[in-house]
Every structure is written in C-alpha cells, then in structure tokens.
Design a protein around this motif. Structure first.
Motif, PDB file in Angstrom:
ATOM      1  N   VAL A 125       4.839  30.094 -12.071  1.00  0.00           N
ATOM      2  CA  VAL A 125       5.082  29.153 -10.988  1.00  0.00           C
ATOM      3  C   VAL A 125       4.162  27.956 -11.210  1.00  0.00           C
ATOM      4  O   VAL A 125       2.981  28.131 -11.524  1.00  0.00           O
ATOM      5  CB  VAL A 125       4.790  29.811  -9.615  1.00  0.00           C
ATOM      6  CG1 VAL A 125       4.912  28.803  -8.482  1.00  0.00           C
ATOM      7  CG2 VAL A 125       5.706  30.997  -9.388  1.00  0.00           C
ATOM      8  N   MET A 126       4.685  26.728 -11.054  1.00  0.00           N
ATOM      9  CA  MET A 126       3.839  25.544 -11.207  1.00  0.00           C
ATOM     10  C   MET A 126       2.837  25.521 -10.060  1.00  0.00           C
ATOM     11  O   MET A 126       3.156  25.096  -8.953  1.00  0.00           O
ATOM     12  CB  MET A 126       4.680  24.267 -11.226  1.00  0.00           C
ATOM     13  CG  MET A 126       5.404  24.064 -12.524  1.00  0.00           C
ATOM     14  SD  MET A 126       5.995  22.379 -12.781  1.00  0.00           S
ATOM     15  CE  MET A 126       7.314  22.290 -11.584  1.00  0.00           C
ATOM     16  N   ASN A 127       1.638  26.033 -10.352  1.00  0.00           N
ATOM     17  CA  ASN A 127       0.654  26.215  -9.298  1.00  0.00           C
ATOM     18  C   ASN A 127      -0.768  25.950  -9.776  1.00  0.00           C
ATOM     19  O   ASN A 127      -1.711  26.192  -9.045  1.00  0.00           O
ATOM     20  CB  ASN A 127       0.771  27.636  -8.733  1.00  0.00           C
ATOM     21  CG  ASN A 127       0.173  27.756  -7.357  1.00  0.00           C
ATOM     22  OD1 ASN A 127       0.129  26.793  -6.594  1.00  0.00           O
ATOM     23  ND2 ASN A 127      -0.314  28.944  -7.033  1.00  0.00           N
ATOM     24  N   THR A 128      -0.928  25.483 -11.018  1.00  0.00           N
ATOM     25  CA  THR A 128      -2.264  25.204 -11.527  1.00  0.00           C
ATOM     26  C   THR A 128      -2.343  23.758 -12.011  1.00  0.00           C
ATOM     27  O   THR A 128      -1.339  23.156 -12.393  1.00  0.00           O
ATOM     28  CB  THR A 128      -2.679  26.167 -12.663  1.00  0.00           C
ATOM     29  OG1 THR A 128      -1.741  26.070 -13.725  1.00  0.00           O
ATOM     30  CG2 THR A 128      -2.738  27.605 -12.176  1.00  0.00           C
ATOM     31  N   SER A 129      -3.536  23.225 -12.002  1.00  0.00           N
ATOM     32  CA  SER A 129      -3.756  21.820 -12.338  1.00  0.00           C
ATOM     33  C   SER A 129      -4.276  21.659 -13.765  1.00  0.00           C
ATOM     34  O   SER A 129      -4.634  22.629 -14.429  1.00  0.00           O
ATOM     35  CB  SER A 129      -4.771  21.220 -11.369  1.00  0.00           C
ATOM     36  OG  SER A 129      -6.065  21.748 -11.633  1.00  0.00           O
ATOM     37  N   LEU A 130      -4.374  20.418 -14.162  1.00  0.00           N
ATOM     38  CA  LEU A 130      -4.970  20.074 -15.451  1.00  0.00           C
ATOM     39  C   LEU A 130      -6.397  20.613 -15.529  1.00  0.00           C
ATOM     40  O   LEU A 130      -6.811  21.137 -16.559  1.00  0.00           O
ATOM     41  CB  LEU A 130      -4.961  18.550 -15.618  1.00  0.00           C
ATOM     42  CG  LEU A 130      -5.463  17.979 -16.930  1.00  0.00           C
ATOM     43  CD1 LEU A 130      -4.559  18.405 -18.081  1.00  0.00           C
ATOM     44  CD2 LEU A 130      -5.534  16.466 -16.856  1.00  0.00           C
ATOM     45  N   LEU A 131      -7.128  20.512 -14.431  1.00  0.00           N
ATOM     46  CA  LEU A 131      -8.488  21.049 -14.385  1.00  0.00           C
ATOM     47  C   LEU A 131      -8.484  22.563 -14.588  1.00  0.00           C
ATOM     48  O   LEU A 131      -9.302  23.096 -15.336  1.00  0.00           O
ATOM     49  CB  LEU A 131      -9.157  20.706 -13.054  1.00  0.00           C
ATOM     50  CG  LEU A 131      -9.533  19.248 -12.834  1.00  0.00           C
ATOM     51  CD1 LEU A 131      -9.962  19.017 -11.392  1.00  0.00           C
ATOM     52  CD2 LEU A 131     -10.614  18.810 -13.798  1.00  0.00           C
ATOM     53  N   ASP A 132      -7.539  23.252 -13.912  1.00  0.00           N
ATOM     54  CA  ASP A 132      -7.467  24.714 -14.004  1.00  0.00           C
ATOM     55  C   ASP A 132      -7.192  25.196 -15.423  1.00  0.00           C
ATOM     56  O   ASP A 132      -7.742  26.202 -15.858  1.00  0.00           O
ATOM     57  CB  ASP A 132      -6.366  25.262 -13.084  1.00  0.00           C
ATOM     58  CG  ASP A 132      -6.635  25.000 -11.612  1.00  0.00           C
ATOM     59  OD1 ASP A 132      -7.816  24.972 -11.212  1.00  0.00           O
ATOM     60  OD2 ASP A 132      -5.646  24.826 -10.866  1.00  0.00           O
TER      61      ASP A 132
END
Length: 150
Positions: free
Chosen positions: A61-68
């Motif tokens: 699921v699209m749920n994480t960021s570039l930072l993550d």
C-alpha cells in the motif's frame, strides 16, 4: 512553483554524453519556476516532496515516504512546465522565470530539499540540454503547484 514528481526504481541525467546524475530507488523531480515564486513556495514543496506517502509499505500500500525508504532524489529544472498553449500550437513560455530570477530560486530549492531529506541530492544543470532517463515505478507521477495549496 510547479513540480512533477515521479517515483523511480532508477533514473539518470546525461549532458553532452556524460552521466551527471544517477539514482536507484527514489524520486525524479522536475521543477518549473515563475517570477512570483519565493522561499515559502520552496519550503512548502520540499516538505511535501520528502513526506509524500507514495512508496509501498509491507502490504504493498502506498503508505511510506521518501524519508521512510531512505530514497534518493534527482532534481531537474524544467521551464517548460509553465508552457501556455492557449493560442495556436506553439507553446509560450512567458510565465517561466528568466535565469536571473530562476537560478537563485533553483539553488535555494536544492539546499532546502537537501536539508529536508537529510542528505545530498543529485541534479541536472540549469539551462542545459539534458537527456533524462528513468524507470517510473508504478507508474507513480504526481503534479504539485505551490500556488494551489489551499
């Protein structure tokens, strides 16, 4: 300011047959600047870019960021993002900021994005004829205009 953000599994920029930037997982960001842009546009967009939850989590699921995901960024200046095609078939670029305005904003965008991301980003070269190669992962492509933040 307008950006096109593409989630990539790899991307690179070539100038005069020489690769000047290359990343694996991360974002390719195309940046268009107009005369009215200011530091507040830069700050808002950079925070959005690094925090957008457009990378898959463990459940796909699209749920994480570039930072993550500890991804990388290539930033490419692209005045054609502000093309107007209202009259005829030849685009007008009159809205795009001239280099004396755009270059300092572009440089500030680089510094701010690096600060938000916590590491160096890669770039093309302002005003250069660039060959941009990418594998759009998803595909995921998002357009954000800092003037439409309300």
């Amino acid at each position: 300011m307008k950006v096109i953000i593409q989630r990539v599994s790899e991307a690179s920029v070539v100038i005069d047959k020489k690769e000047v930037a290359s990343i694996k997982k991360g974002l390719l960001v195309l940046l268009g600047i107009v005369n009215e842009d200011a530091q507040e546009d830069i700050d808002w967009l950079c925070k959005k870019i690094v925090n957008l939850r457009i990378f898959p989590d463990e459940n796909e699921v699209m749920n994480t960021s570039l930072l993550d995901v500890e991804g990388d960024v290539i930033l490419v200046s692209q005045f054609t993002l502000h093309a107007s095609i209202k009259k005829g078939n030849r685009p007008s670029y009159i809205k795009a900021a001239k280099p004396d305005v755009a270059i300092p904003l572009y440089e500030d965008f680089i510094k701010t994005l690096q600060s938000e991301l916590g590491k160096a980003i890669q770039t093309g070269a302002f005003g250069a004829d660039m060959k941009v190669h990418l594998v759009n992962d998803g595909p995921v492509t998002i357009i954000i205009d800092s003037k439409n933040r309300e």
